[in-house]
Design a protein around this motif. Structure first.
Motif, PDB file in Angstrom:
ATOM      1  N   THR A   1       0.829  -1.206   0.000  1.00  0.00           N
ATOM      2  CA  THR A   1       0.000   0.000   0.000  1.00  0.00           C
ATOM      3  C   THR A   1       0.867   1.262   0.000  1.00  0.00           C
ATOM      4  OG1 THR A   1      -0.230  -0.133   2.394  1.00  0.00           O
ATOM      5  CG2 THR A   1      -1.984  -1.105   1.091  1.00  0.00           C
TER       6      THR A   1
ATOM      7  N   GLY B   1       0.366   2.746  -3.468  1.00  0.00           N
ATOM      8  CA  GLY B   1      -0.702   3.686  -3.170  1.00  0.00           C
ATOM      9  C   GLY B   1      -2.071   3.142  -3.523  1.00  0.00           C
TER      10      GLY B   1
ATOM     11  N   GLU C   1      -4.653   4.959   0.737  1.00  0.00           N
ATOM     12  CA  GLU C   1      -3.903   3.866   0.114  1.00  0.00           C
ATOM     13  C   GLU C   1      -4.687   2.564   0.149  1.00  0.00           C
ATOM     14  OE1 GLU C   1      -0.066   3.994   2.144  1.00  0.00           O
ATOM     15  OE2 GLU C   1      -0.856   3.019   3.919  1.00  0.00           O
TER      16      GLU C   1
END
Lengths: 471, 471
Positions: free
Chosen positions: B63, B67, B297
């Motif tokens: 993450t 993102g 994210e």
């Protein structure tokens, strides 16, 4: 000077009698003689406050219409003008703005953008008082540390970098104590980082809870250290950068801040009075601060507290109660970034402080009130506790020894007994100094309880023949 | 076809016996025969999950590095590549991306700025699927309503205006039910407003708590109604505009959105297997969705759920357990704005669905798990409840009838029993579809409990000789 001496002797005797009465079990159950004497008035005040709609309406109108109110801003002065006009409408006495020169810091445009390891717009707020960056910003690698000690251990790596202090809000102590610990980074990050050659300093926002919410607040530059720009990141973004560093990702960001400090600006403490019916030169002053940070609309910090005090006195007046002493509403200015209003009040009212019975402030948000923290003598505390029992019907009867609030600090240090409205502050720091400090935070019933709590305590302090014992 | 028939008869007999045993008080106390049989394996799985660090580390790495992962975005495809590579590292079987064409909506730059009664940058997020505005934006007066009915009552005033639906998240029902009610505005505001001549539609974000946090999510345009731009405001800003209208302030704002929909893009469902030791063609599939909205994210929604399923199977494998049936990890794509991944999975695996024992998904966040919602037969529920008792040691033993999650919906409708991880969702909607959906939301221990819960249930379903009863 014989009157004050007689009064002092009388007060001491009365206090001793009250303490004796309060110590008797039968008396203690109903709060003692003072509580019994003012039970009827207190109940009327509470009933009026719990049905109040004007204060909420006024609070919303002012905050929605003029927005945030940082010292030096046009919004602050317009808000003060609006309050003064409404206080005139209320037929208060001596409605006035007392001049105070305040610092004038301006945020300007600002941003923090992660360049590496991936593009990301960081959630940031520059810290109050910070210098700005060059127009092109500062682009530099980032060093994340978790404390001042950790920075000392990595001092050799800090030169030319942007240092981020990712120091979490303690969760093992109550919120206010945690704040006092954690806020050291907001105040001191810039100079600590500058000492070891950093080009900018970032902190993790001072809060136990976040929804990508950056928190501003004042920093303090040390006189002998270069001033570098300093800003707060959201908790999430501070943790993100920290994890990136732990994984060995090369972190680079660009910080742009137009922040600058302009010459001091004229502003005002707002003052209005319900003159005492018998001893108008003796004063109970109560209020909050009218300024706020330049984010959100400053409804919680501290328009709510200021307006609770205002409405407390307005309700006493509207009920036809005519306390012996003067009740003075004060809305101090510049609590957030200078404390000039509180000190100016002390200076401008120095001569009357010996006759100022109490200085009361609400500045932890108008959440569900517990009662008051009392800063003064043991004898004063004992009397305040008795009065507090009148607030038991709304669960706000707790009076404990503790510190007053910032604006009344200077006055309290002159010997005036201090009262700080004590509230459930479990979510206070969620919103503190953020764009989320909006009317949405204000619960109508809790706000009413705060009004009732300040009103009952202030009324009895102003009305009872006895003077609240000092040190 | 004789083997399945024999198996079906055997399963019915076994199920009847199990239900009988489960009904006996003495047996019920320890969860019945199945629970006793797998107690040792379940305890090993739980111990491994509760000591796990890899899943959190991988979740953060993916993450933080790639993102958010909206369908059609490069970040999604890079994240899928990374997951596939790590699944290869884990020596899973049949690691693959199964092709799915997904919608490709792009947000672009966007803003909502209050022009009157005072300047204010509103906290907004365009709704997924929305059309954009002209480059200069749409500047128009605002009409605030609190419901579709309220709009109908003020339909004559809506023409040429930006309509804001300030409909609060219900607080008198559990969060998921409140969401189902409140989300009608996210889906339907644009077309409802367009029907009465509005030029844009805003909603109050679908959430019970806000810190100036706008929430995105999909809208639905009605086919026969003009498409107008639509966005969500924060709760605070929606309430601000509502109060302004109530005071009679003239409200004007400028909405700018570059949003557009591009041609469908290729993407993939991620699949990996631990092949069954005896009946590899019988499958227990478990997972979450790999896509997210284009904010934050997507750690909570739903990388956490997908990674919990992944780690569940990896731990079973690492412990040397070799269940009879195949355990298949699935990370469906496009849950957020199309549901294409879940339907593609159903279509691409249609032939094997009769031998798919269960389809399990986590998509309410990896908060403290209670157990599962089970969607299937009463007999299946009875067996699932027995297996659930193995999770009582970590407080996750509750199995109740209820709906499965979105991605497995199409599969469940083909007769496959469904399991939805049931968690404490009291704060889920605080972060849902916001920039605050970050790793900070993930609690390490709760995440471990989710891994353990999925792993124990999936393992027993795959290992027990009996087939989980279907309808």
């Amino acid at each position: 000077m014989s009157h004050p001496e007689r009064a002092a002797i009388r007060n001491r005797l009365l206090t001793a009698a009250l303490l004796l009465l309060g110590a008797l079990p039968l008396r203690a159950q109903d709060g003692g003689a003072i509580a019994r004497r003012y039970k009827s008035a207190a109940d009327r005040i509470i009933a009026a406050a719990m049905a109040d709609t004007l204060a909420y309406s006024r609070l919303a109108t002012m905050t929605d219409t003029y927005g945030s109110r940082l010292s030096g801003s046009p919004g602050l002065e317009r808000a003060i003008n609006w309050v003064l006009a409404r206080m005139q409408d209320d037929s208060f006495a001596n409605v006035r703005g007392e001049p105070v020169m305040v610092p004038h810091w301006v945020r300007g445009q600002e941003s923090a953008t992660l360049v590496s390891p991936r593009p990301w717009t960081l959630h940031m707020l520059g810290l109050g008082g910070s210098v700005g960056t060059p127009p092109e910003g500062i682009t530099a690698p980032v060093l994340v540390v978790n404390s001042f000690d950790d920075l000392a251990a990595h001092a050799a790596e800090a030169k030319g970098k942007i240092v981020l202090f990712d120091s979490p809000f303690p969760t093992n102590v109550p919120p206010m104590e945690a704040y006092e610990i954690n806020v050291a980074y907001r105040g001191g990050a810039a100079s600590a980082a500058a000492k070891v050659g950093a080009v900018a300093a970032l902190i993790r926002s001072v809060t136990p809870h976040s929804q990508q919410t950056p928190h501003t607040g004042s920093l303090r530059y040390q006189a002998d250290v270069p001033k570098i720009p300093s800003a707060a990141l959201s908790v999430e973004d501070a943790e993100l950068l920290h994890r990136m560093q732990n994984r060995g990702d090369p972190i680079v960001l660009t910080l742009k801040m137009q922040a600058r400090t302009l010459p001091d600006a004229p502003s005002r403490n707002v003052v209005a009075e319900l003159r005492g019916s018998e001893r108008p030169d003796e004063v109970v002053v109560l209020g909050g601060h009218i300024d706020s940070w330049d984010v959100g609309e400053g409804a919680m910090d501290d328009a709510g507290g200021a307006f609770a005090a205002w409405e407390a006195v307005r309700l006493i007046k509207a009920l036809g109660l005519k306390p012996r002493r003067t009740l003075r509403v004060a809305m101090w200015v510049n609590e957030e970034n200078g404390g000039r209003g509180g000190r100016a009040y002390r200076d401008q009212h120095l001569a009357e402080l010996p006759k100022t019975i109490a200085a009361m402030e609400s500045d932890n948000g108008v959440f569900r009130p517990y009662g008051f923290r009392f800063q003064g003598s043991a004898a004063g505390l004992a009397v305040a506790k008795q009065i507090g029992t009148l607030l038991d019907p709304i669960g706000a009867g707790l009076v404990e020894a503790g510190d007053g609030e910032a604006d009344v600090g200077a006055t309290i240090r002159e010997g005036v007994p201090g009262f700080a409205l004590s509230v459930n502050d479990s979510t206070y720091f969620w919103y503190h100094h953020t764009d989320a400090d909006m009317m949405t935070v204000i619960d109508r019933d809790d706000f009413r309880r705060c009004i009732a709590t300040m009103a009952v305590m202030a009324y009895v302090l102003a009305e009872m023949p006895e003077e609240l014992p000092r040190q």
